[in-house]
Write an enzyme that holds these catalytic residues in place. Structure first.
Site, mmCIF file in Angstrom:
data_model
loop_
_atom_site.group_PDB
_atom_site.id
_atom_site.type_symbol
_atom_site.label_atom_id
_atom_site.label_comp_id
_atom_site.label_asym_id
_atom_site.label_seq_id
_atom_site.Cartn_x
_atom_site.Cartn_y
_atom_site.Cartn_z
ATOM 1 N N ARG A 111 55.220 -21.981 56.185
ATOM 2 C CA ARG A 111 54.379 -22.022 54.980
ATOM 3 C C ARG A 111 53.432 -23.216 55.010
ATOM 4 O O ARG A 111 52.279 -23.117 54.597
ATOM 5 C CB ARG A 111 55.247 -22.046 53.722
ATOM 6 C CG ARG A 111 55.980 -20.735 53.498
ATOM 7 C CD ARG A 111 56.874 -20.805 52.285
ATOM 8 N NE ARG A 111 57.850 -21.879 52.468
ATOM 9 C CZ ARG A 111 58.442 -22.546 51.474
ATOM 10 N NH1 ARG A 111 58.173 -22.249 50.222
ATOM 11 N NH2 ARG A 111 59.308 -23.497 51.731
ATOM 12 N N ASN A 163 58.349 -17.771 50.609
ATOM 13 C CA ASN A 163 59.510 -17.206 51.279
ATOM 14 C C ASN A 163 60.079 -16.073 50.443
ATOM 15 O O ASN A 163 60.059 -16.136 49.211
ATOM 16 C CB ASN A 163 60.601 -18.261 51.480
ATOM 17 C CG ASN A 163 60.269 -19.250 52.559
ATOM 18 O OD1 ASN A 163 59.421 -19.022 53.407
ATOM 19 N ND2 ASN A 163 60.955 -20.382 52.534
#
Length: 89
Positions: free
Chosen positions: A20, A38
């Protein structure tokens, strides 16, 4: 260049490896807006808005990430939102 928005889900070894962070850093550098997060099943979901080329460059950078590995990507075009930032949510 015309903007598009894509909804993407990345499968593979993509959580706990800086995925990320890499996505947000690269998206901001390329001028892409959207978000990344996520999912409970171990995949990573993203919406990315920018030119086709810039989004392609973002995906390529994520595929070449040295810590994780992408096994597959689900990708579909969705309506443009017109947002201006890229966030980790």
């Amino acid at each position: 260049m015309e903007k598009v928005r894509k909804h993407l889900i990345f499968y593979g070894y993509v959580q706990g490896v800086g995925f990320r962070w890499k996505a947000s850093h690269t998206a901001r550098r390329l001028g892409i807006s959207g978000w990344v997060r996520n999912l409970p099943d171990g995949s990573v979901e993203m919406e990315a808005e920018g030119t086709e080329r810039d989004i392609s460059d973002l995906i390529e950078a994520l595929e070449n990430h040295s810590w994780g590995s992408i096994e597959s990507i689900d990708e579909k075009n969705i309506p443009i939102h017109g947002d201006y930032s890229f966030d980790v949510v």
